[in-house]
Design an enzyme around this catalytic site. Structure first.
Site, PDB file in Angstrom:
ATOM      1  N   GLU A 170      61.799   1.194  61.651  1.00 52.45           N
ATOM      2  CA  GLU A 170      60.746   1.310  61.251  1.00 52.45           C
ATOM      3  C   GLU A 170      60.032   2.617  61.478  1.00 52.45           C
ATOM      4  OE1 GLU A 170      58.364  -2.154  62.390  1.00 52.45           O
ATOM      5  OE2 GLU A 170      56.673  -1.579  61.361  1.00 52.45           O
TER       6      GLU A 170
ATOM      7  N   LYS B  79      59.456   0.578  71.204  1.00 57.70           N
ATOM      8  CA  LYS B  79      58.549   1.464  70.726  1.00 57.70           C
ATOM      9  C   LYS B  79      57.157   1.302  70.875  1.00 57.70           C
ATOM     10  CE  LYS B  79      60.668   1.536  66.786  1.00 57.70           C
ATOM     11  NZ  LYS B  79      60.818   1.492  65.355  1.00 57.70           N
TER      12      LYS B  79
ATOM     13  N   ARG C 261      72.678  -5.248  71.815  1.00 64.15           N
ATOM     14  CA  ARG C 261      71.580  -4.116  71.993  1.00 64.15           C
ATOM     15  C   ARG C 261      71.959  -3.272  73.192  1.00 64.15           C
ATOM     16  NH1 ARG C 261      66.434  -4.986  69.766  1.00 64.15           N
ATOM     17  NH2 ARG C 261      65.416  -3.242  70.969  1.00 64.15           N
TER      18      ARG C 261
END
Ligand code: ATP
Ligand code: MG
Length: 540
Positions: A20, A255, A245
């Site tokens: 994103e 982020k 992850r």
């Protein structure tokens, strides 16, 4: 992937890396990049770079550009560059299809009510009173949503699945919301936007992605992913597979938090060398090779452990060992006068550029009567086993001569300002002198020819990943900011370092690996970022 190929499900593997564009990429994303691009490569397949830009509020062109640069820098080339927002029309049509099939409805409940009605892990949810609207009414309302007739939050479109499903994600998830906001790509064309969980499977299907590789937190979403693919009747049937992850000790990989560090000026930008962003690691001096090797070594599994930061550093040292020229730099200078060395004489000494890689050749460095050594390398009153310089002791100067400390000069406050030594011409490096041995070898630079340089030394920006205080009191990650994360010292480097270029990397003898900082270096003064020290406790 192998099984699917062997079963004849696909002719070619297609993956995607779907960030994103709401921030810069971080070390965690490197794992997703290596897995998506790397696996497709292994099977001779294709990988798209797809911007998952379905949320107009947080996305920005700056991030799009930075992400492209970072993926390329890591050494990967995408087959197609895609934007999820280019598919808004198709997604809208798929939503209409769901409505027509009686599989989606417009709901007037507020976000708060939807949450209440959703139920819990132990209790089933409750059906919305709007759940049984007719297909006609839903089609009309959804079109009016698109036409901007309602305010944000006034209505949503929900998938009609099962309010008592044990998987909460299947309790009629919201698939479209109203957001009167300008989108970085589609401008003001849309005021309704698809939710991630609905958009993502469609994006994958539109691009003929065969394997949608994502992190484990999406495991519970997989049934809904499959539902969307089945009910939307897409031609292509992508398959979601999750992996663990990557979390690195002392590295914030969110982020949102990284943006906060930038916005609140804890760092000098997304590329601050203390940031675990790809751009920060690049400016710090990490190499793409080191990052790729590190990520590969962490492996692919369902588990999301925290990796020791020493492991990342290990791969940087491994990569730079044979590549980075060795040189000498003084971080905290102390002047040494060699009293028996002729006043105006300068001699050029041979110095190997990398003893582990002979191909890197030999440079010449000047030596004369005055040099700088590290303040740490002299003690007036040393403890036992201190083999560096102290009154009466003799040491070796790397690439040069033995010197012996004869006198200590102090200012009126008693601070040592200068050391007087004598040298022994017989002991010149490379002449095979075996007359006597000394225990300490010091690095140095010639004072008359030295180039002033700035060194930036780093410690972790955030000291641990714990966000909860021991007594249960709320803490945020900002409470764990390390006040000593950056230390700036002014020193000297060899004269041949005058024209170093941004991003060049060196091993400063006895200090560690350093990178020429692209932001602060000027023609007058190079600035060096400490990448890693020389010592490592890490064992593979
Ligand atoms: P953030 O919470 O930092 O915004 P994200 O997962 O929302 O991270 P995306 O831009 O959606 O960020 O991520 C793109 C891809 O990178 C996703 O497929 C995501 O699963 C993957 N990814 C993000 N963080 C990690 C991580 N720490 N380890 C492995 N993969 C990750
Ligand atoms: Mg995200």
């Amino acid at each position: 992937m192998k099984e699917d190929l062997e079963a004849g499900k696909h002719d070619k593997i297609v993956t995607r890396f779907p960030p994103e564009p709401n921030g810069y990429l971080h070390i965690g994303h490197a794992k997703s990049i290596v897995i998506n691009f790397g696996l497709a490569d292994d099977f001779n397949g294709l990988t798209n770079l797809r911007f998952d830009d379905t949320n107009p509020l947080k996305e920005d062109q700056e991030y799009v550009d930075a992400i492209k640069e970072d993926v390329k820098w890591l050494g990967y080339d995408w087959d197609e560059l895609r934007f999820a927002s280019d598919y808004f029309e198709v997604m809208y049509e798929k939503a209409v299809l769901l409505i027509k099939k009686g599989k989606a409805y417009v709901d007037d409940l507020t976000a708060e009510q939807i949450r209440e009605y959703r139920g819990t892990l132990t209790e089933p949810g409750k059906e919305s009173p709007y759940r049984n609207r007719s297909v006609e009414e839903n089609l009309e309302l959804f079109e009016r949503m698109r036409n901007g007739e309602f305010a944000n939050g006034e209505k949503v479109l929900r998938a009609k699945i099962d309010m008592s499903s044990p998987n909460i994600n299947l309790r009629d998830p919201v698939i479209y919301r109203i957001s009167h906001a300008t989108h970085h790509n589609t401008g003001d064309k849309w005021c309704i936007y698809p939710m991630y969980a609905f958009a993502h499977p469609l994006e994958d299907a539109i691009e003929d992605v065969t394997h949608s590789l994502c992190t484990v937190e999406f495991e519970d979403q997989r049934p809904f992913y499959d539902w969307v693919i089945a009910e939307c009747e897409t031609e292509s049937k992508p398959r979601q597979i999750e992996f663990g992850r990557l979390n690195v000790e002392n590295a914030v990989t969110s982020k949102r938090k990284l943006k906060q560090l930038v916005d609140e000026k804890f760092v000098d930008g997304w590329d601050d060398p203390r940031m675990p962003t790809i751009s920060g690691l690049r400016r710090r001096g990490f190499t793409p090779e080191a990052i790729r090797e590190f990520v590969k070594a962490t492996g692919v599994s369902k588990g999301s452990g925290v990796v020791d930061s020493a492991m990342v550093e290990h791969f940087v040292r491994e990569d730079l060992k044979l590549k980075a020229p060795r040189t000498m730099g003084i971080l905290r200078p102390l002047k040494v006068v060699i009293t028996n060395y002729p006043e105006d004489q300068v001699e050029m000494l041979d110095a190997e550029n990398n003893p582990e890689n002979e191909e890197m050749g030999v440079r010449q460095i000047p030596f004369s009567r005055e040099i700088y050594i590290e303040q740490d390398d002299f003690m007036e009153d040393p403890p036992k086993k201190y083999f560096r310089l102290f009154p009466g002791n003799e040491v070796r100067l790397k690439h040069a001569y033995f010197i012996k400390c004869e006198d200590v000069i102090k200012d009126e406050n008693g601070n040592v300002v200068e050391i007087h030594c004598t040298y022994d011409p017989e002991t010149k490096s490379g002449t095979g002198f075996t007359g006597r041995k000394v225990k300490g070898t010091l690095h140095w630079v010639d004072a008359k020819h030295a180039v002033p340089a700035e060194f930036r030394l780093y410690e972790p920006l955030i000291l641990d990943n714990e966000e909860e205080a021991a007594d249960g009191e709320e803490k945020t990650f900002l409470d764990n900011i390390n006040p000593n994360s950056l230390e700036i010292v002014q020193g000297f480097v060899e004269p041949n370092m005058k024209d170093v270029k941004p991003q060049e990397k060196f091993q400063f003898f006895r200090h560690g690996y350093f990178n020429v900082d692209p932001k602060y270096t000027t023609p007058e003064k190079p600035v060096f970022n400490l990448i890693v020290s020389l010592k490592s406790s890490f064992k593979l």
